[in-house]
Design an enzyme around this catalytic site. Structure first.
Site, PDB file in Angstrom:
ATOM      1  CB  CYS A 115      -5.923  63.828 -21.958  1.00  0.00           C
ATOM      2  SG  CYS A 115      -4.145  63.523 -21.952  1.00  0.00           S
ATOM      3  CG  LEU A 130      -2.332  60.612 -17.460  1.00  0.00           C
ATOM      4  CD1 LEU A 130      -2.299  60.892 -15.970  1.00  0.00           C
ATOM      5  CD2 LEU A 130      -3.088  59.313 -17.716  1.00  0.00           C
ATOM      6  CB  ILE A 173       1.569  58.935 -21.732  1.00  0.00           C
ATOM      7  CG1 ILE A 173       0.295  58.877 -20.874  1.00  0.00           C
ATOM      8  CG2 ILE A 173       2.119  57.537 -21.986  1.00  0.00           C
ATOM      9  CD1 ILE A 173       0.477  58.303 -19.500  1.00  0.00           C
ATOM     10  CG  LEU A 174       4.192  59.004 -25.675  1.00  0.00           C
ATOM     11  CD1 LEU A 174       3.634  58.799 -27.069  1.00  0.00           C
ATOM     12  CD2 LEU A 174       5.452  58.173 -25.475  1.00  0.00           C
ATOM     13  CG  ASN A 207      -8.666  61.319 -24.186  1.00  0.00           C
ATOM     14  OD1 ASN A 207      -7.733  60.859 -23.546  1.00  0.00           O
ATOM     15  ND2 ASN A 207      -9.884  60.803 -24.124  1.00  0.00           N
ATOM     16  N   GLY A 208      -5.745  60.493 -25.857  1.00  0.00           N
ATOM     17  CA  GLY A 208      -5.441  59.164 -26.366  1.00  0.00           C
ATOM     18  C   GLY A 208      -3.967  58.972 -26.625  1.00  0.00           C
ATOM     19  CD  GLU A 209       0.423  55.795 -25.901  1.00  0.00           C
ATOM     20  OE1 GLU A 209       1.649  55.550 -25.971  1.00  0.00           O
ATOM     21  OE2 GLU A 209      -0.299  55.399 -24.968  1.00  0.00           O
ATOM     22  CB  ILE A 261      -8.492  42.676  -7.928  1.00  0.00           C
ATOM     23  CG1 ILE A 261      -9.264  43.134  -6.699  1.00  0.00           C
ATOM     24  CG2 ILE A 261      -9.411  42.043  -8.965  1.00  0.00           C
ATOM     25  CD1 ILE A 261     -10.188  44.306  -6.980  1.00  0.00           C
TER      26      ILE A 261
END
Length: 391
Positions: A2, A53, A55-56, A78-80, A306
């Site tokens: 985020c 963003l 996520i949860l 911002n984070g988790e 990649i």
């Protein structure tokens, strides 16, 4: 990820403050395209912006800025927090809360409300940067995770006016900010290839140190000042302390303990309400993470790598061999020289500051590929640092 941004001690009224924080937040929309929110205190001195963003808890119950149920704390995060469900259970033992949703942001702000900031920081496991506003005591805290995984920049302007953000780009939207190269930061860049905290490329901008928080409080003249910087978690100190508690088991016991610990960590890091994948290079670290994730997953995991036409640089064959062995749902992006050339000019936007790691271009290419398929990706990053992978 985020994006968070804020103004502390804003001197020019609510209307201009609201306009400025909105511009700052808009500049961080790439970090959080799912939602955005803005909040200010009644005095028009503190403004907080958040780009989310999801996520949860994808519902509006996870919207930020978020206010605690006691109405004392406002947070942007911002984070988790990987162990947030465990913390919820701990809170409910003392006083069962009517939780509004299932987001880790709500867990964090309610834990601070019930247990206090310092105890919460000792309990939580995760990657994060956040700002907490204490309405009752007119205090503001800027907090960064233990190892500095999540960025947090602080800008100090004249007349005790501060701003903070996840990326430097947000400060360009503040009319008072006039960028000037920081010579010490530049020297650090030429020495290391990156600019170490607390330095930055610009004068008057610093990074909050990992494992630290900064506290702001109003003085008797009504101005916000920095009153404390606390190192709440110190890697060196903990390492020295644990020399007195070294592992004494056998080799087999050590491998069992390590796998158990990794599985416990992965269980927390894979907690997500959106699709999840893994960056698989074929090396030991990402292969191990992929193998353990497939072990605990009820379906085939998604892995991504990649590749390059130049065989001297192409490791995709190793990743594909691992993917076949683990029976993952694997996708390889074949990158061409033109792809890299087109990305080069975007690198300053992606990284905010000068950054000399050559892996930044293929990593960004891979992220662009993966984002088309999943919203969260695990990697093997950190394995070399923890297990002496490089000299």
């Amino acid at each position: 990820m985020c994006g968070i941004a804020g103004l502390i001690g804003w001197p020019r009224g609510i209307n201009e403050g609201h306009s400025t924080i909105k511009k700052m937040s808009n500049s961080l929309r790439h970090r959080g395209p799912d939602d955005n929110g803005i909040w200010n205190d009644k005095n028009g001195e503190v403004f907080l912006g958040h780009n989310r963003l999801s996520i949860l808890d994808l519902s509006q119950n996870g919207k930020q800025p978020m206010i605690s149920q006691c109405n004392m704390y406002t947070i942007i995060f911002n984070g988790e927090i990987y162990n947030h469900l465990k913390i919820r259970r701990l809170i409910d033992v003392e006083n069962k809360l009517p939780w509004r949703g299932s987001s880790d942001t709500e867990t964090l702000v309610e834990s601070i409300s019930k247990l206090g900031l310092d105890k919460t920081l000792q309990l939580i496991r995760g990657m994060f940067s956040f700002c907490l506003f204490d309405k009752k005591n007119q205090r503001i805290f800027l907090v960064r995770d233990r190892h500095g995984e999540k960025p947090l920049y602080l800008l100090h302007l004249k007349n005790n006016f501060f701003a903070f953000a996840s990326e430097i780009v947000a400060f360009y939207r503040i009319s008072d900010f006039q960028p000037k190269i920081n010579k010490e930061g530049l020297a650090c860049y030429f020495k290391r290839g990156w600019i170490a905290a607390p330095l930055s490329i610009w004068d008057n901008i610093s990074k909050i140190l990992p494992g630290n928080y900064i506290e702001f409080k109003k003085n008797r003249y009504g101005k916000f000042n920095i009153v404390k910087q606390l190192n709440y978690w110190n890697c060196e100190k903990i390492s020295i302390q644990n020399q007195n508690n070294l592992f004494e088991g056998s080799f087999d016991q050590s491998t069992y303990s390590l796998e158990k610990l990794l599985l416990e960590v992965l269980e927390g890091q894979s907690l997500s309400d959106v699709p999840l994948g893994i960056f698989l290079s074929g090396g030991i670290d990402s292969s191990l993470i992929s193998a353990l994730m497939q072990k605990i997953s009820k379906k085939r995991i998604k892995t991504f790598s990649i590749g390059f036409d130049d065989k001297n640089y192409d490791e995709s064959i190793f990743a594909e061999n691992i993917a076949n062995h683990l029976n993952t749902e694997h996708l390889t992006l074949k990158a061409k020289p033109q792809d890299a050339i087109e990305l080069i000019q975007k690198m300053p936007i992606v990284y905010s500051e000068p950054f000399a790691d050559s892996s930044q271009i293929p990593t960004t290419l891979l992220c662009n590929l993966v984002r088309q398929h999943v919203k969260v990706a695990l990697t093997g990053d950190g394995g070399d640092e923890l297990f002496s992978g490089y000299s």
